[in-house]
Design an enzyme around this catalytic site. Structure first.
Site, PDB file in Angstrom:
ATOM      1  N   LYS A  79     -19.583   9.919 -23.098  1.00  0.00           N
ATOM      2  CA  LYS A  79     -20.351   9.498 -21.924  1.00  0.00           C
ATOM      3  C   LYS A  79     -21.758   9.126 -22.379  1.00  0.00           C
ATOM      4  CE  LYS A  79     -21.389  11.423 -17.295  1.00  0.00           C
ATOM      5  NZ  LYS A  79     -21.211  12.619 -16.436  1.00  0.00           N
ATOM      6  N   SER A 154     -19.056  11.507 -12.078  1.00  0.00           N
ATOM      7  CA  SER A 154     -19.808  10.457 -12.735  1.00  0.00           C
ATOM      8  C   SER A 154     -19.255  10.055 -14.104  1.00  0.00           C
ATOM      9  CB  SER A 154     -21.268  10.891 -12.895  1.00  0.00           C
ATOM     10  OG  SER A 154     -21.351  12.042 -13.709  1.00  0.00           O
ATOM     11  N   SER A 178     -18.187  16.289 -12.189  1.00  0.00           N
ATOM     12  CA  SER A 178     -18.124  14.968 -12.825  1.00  0.00           C
ATOM     13  C   SER A 178     -17.171  14.813 -13.999  1.00  0.00           C
ATOM     14  CB  SER A 178     -19.512  14.535 -13.271  1.00  0.00           C
ATOM     15  OG  SER A 178     -20.205  14.012 -12.169  1.00  0.00           O
TER      16      SER A 178
END
Ligand code: GLN
Length: 489
Positions: A79, A154, A178
């Site tokens: 990420k 996310s 997330s």
């Protein structure tokens, strides 16, 4: 089955038997990405040359008999809120456009030391604030199961990349859900470790008392292998846990015989899709048949956990994001005074959701309102922890859906922050408590979209957590793969 469908464990066996090489695995995922990225936009950046170079090194080491562990030679994705030395790291924000960190996050160092091959940096909601990746300043990601839908968030880019076969395993961060929610929405496994067990050094902070890095993987065992590679005490993170770590593999084949499983009463009913509820109920039935005792458990504070989260997380975010001032990192606007430069930089650099959080947080922390908002929220947080402690006196783990709904359509919730916030109703309590939890795919709904099953355990309960998750995986037998409309070569 193609190479990119293999689990980390299966790919590792092929690497060690000499029937494939890391270079072949990397070429396969790069090829996969080149044919799916136009539809999915899972990555912000793909480091083709760096990946091929690391793969060659991993192959040379394996040939010499040097084995760095389960991720050696395995293509992985990160990420883009984890700092990578020499590789742009933006947290999907304009304010960090062009920021190239001079250092690696601890998880990145551990991945490199474990021989993992970094394919690229994945898309997220700006500063990890969101549940769909639609808050990314660089455009949303899409769900491999239906490219008209979002992959959750996310960590939606990491989830989409793993579900699509463009990475064998990936890291995400979970502040309110997330990792687990996007894993649920894309049919993969997502796990949030006990707070403090994975270093936050080099993770771009959202809400420091809640943030935790963890794996998004194709199987429960892959998630355990990824976790083992990245966790451990780190003196560079002041909240890092320094005691004895559990063994996430110890109970993988133990089953659930004799375990007591609590079904959370509050995480059901209004707002939960019928297909999600029935799939979860069916899995609970199967766990019962497999020898677990099932009880319904009431945790009344779960009903108010989300309100507390939306004070605590923005409050911490407002303090953490103060550092993005146009002086130290990334984007800098013009201004005739320092104050003007900072104000303009922040107005230009932050997207609307980030601005909303900073305003909410600043308000909640302001003199005169502090006790009424932030102080109250901290009391709720303590009450959630007490509720859980009470529950764990009579059960080993708790279960619920991971998300009340399957993946929603792109654009559906962007103008309704509250309905977006509700996507994390099942996952937030574990962040407030600091406890570990995992989402395991258990099937598809009537439209062919994945459903995730959420297992929660007490702090440092990773052994029982992974044990139950592995049994859920076996019972579900979920092996469907998404069919992405690929671009022809
Ligand atoms: N969706 C939640 C939020 O927007 C959780 C995000 C996260 O876990 N990073 O705050």
């Amino acid at each position: 089955m193609t190479v990119t469908d293999l689990t980390v464990v299966a790919a590792g066996e092929r690497l060690r038997s000499g029937s494939t090489t890391s270079t072949e695995l990397v070429e396969a995922v790069l090829d996969r990405a080149s044919r799916t990225e136009a539809q999915l936009h899972a990555f912000l950046n793909i480091d083709r040359d760096g990946a091929l170079e690391s793969a060659a090194q991993a192959d040379a080491e394996l040939a010499e008999g040097k084995d760095r562990g389960p991720l050696h030679g395995i293509p992985i994705a990160l990420k883009d809120n984890m700092c990578t030395r020499g590789l742009e790291t933006t947290a999907s924000s304009q304010i960090l456009a062009g920021y190239v960190p001079p250092y690696d996050a601890t998880v990145v160092t551990k991945m490199r030391d474990g021989g993992a091959v970094l394919i690229g940096k994945t898309n997220l909601d700006e500063f990890a604030m969101g549940s769909s990746t639609e808050n990314s300043a660089y455009g949303p990601s899409f769900n491999p199961w239906d490219i008209g839908r979002i992959p959750g968030g996310s960590s939606g880019g990491s989830a989409a990349a793993v579900a699509a076969g463009s990475a064998f395993t990936a890291l995400g961060s979970d502040t309110g859900g997330s990792i687990r929610q996007p894993a649920s929405l894309t049919g993969i496994v997502g796990m949030k470790p006990t707070y403090g067990t994975v270093s936050r050094y080099g993770l771009i902070a959202f809400a420091s008392s809640l943030d935790q890095i963890g794996p998004l993987s194709k199987s429960v065992e892959d998630a355990a292998a990824t976790l083992e590679t990245i966790w451990g005490h780190d003196p560079l993170d002041s909240t890092s846990f320094s005691g004895e770590y559990p063994d996430p593999r110890a109970a993988l084949s133990k089953g659930v015989e004799g375990l007591k499983i609590g079904v959370v009463k509050e995480l059901a009913g209004e707002g939960y899709e019928p297909d999600v509820e029935s799939a979860v109920a069916e899995m609970v039935e199967q766990l019962h048949s497999a020898g677990a005792e099932i009880v319904e458990v009431s945790l009344p504070t779960f009903d108010i956990a989300m309100s507390a989260y939306y004070l605590i997380a923005p409050a911490e975010a407002s303090a953490n994001l103060a550092r993005f001032d146009g002086i130290r990192y990334g984007h800098r606007a013009d201004g005739s005074t320092t104050e003007e430069l900072m104000a303009r930089t922040r107005a230009e650099g932050f997207g609307p959701e980030v601005v909303r959080r900073v305003l909410l947080g600043t308000y909640a922390l302001s003199a005169g309102y502090y006790d009424a908002f932030y102080g109250q929220a901290q009391k709720v947080r303590a009450a959630v922890q007490e509720d859980l402690e009470r529950a764990y006196q009579s059960v080993d783990v708790l279960v619920s859906p991971t998300s009340p709904t399957v993946a929603f359509k792109a654009g559906d919730r962007v103008d309704e922050p509250l309905s977006m916030y509700l996507a994390d109703i099942c996952t937030i309590p574990m962040n407030l408590a600091g406890d570990p939890a995992i989402s395991v795919p258990i099937g598809l709904d009537g439209q062919g979209l994945p459903i995730g099953f959420h297992v929660m355990a007490p702090a440092l309960g990773e052994e029982v957590l992974f044990g139950v998750a592995a049994e859920v995986e076996r019972l579900a037998g979920f092996d469907a793969r998404p069919e992405i409309p690929v671009v022809a070569e």
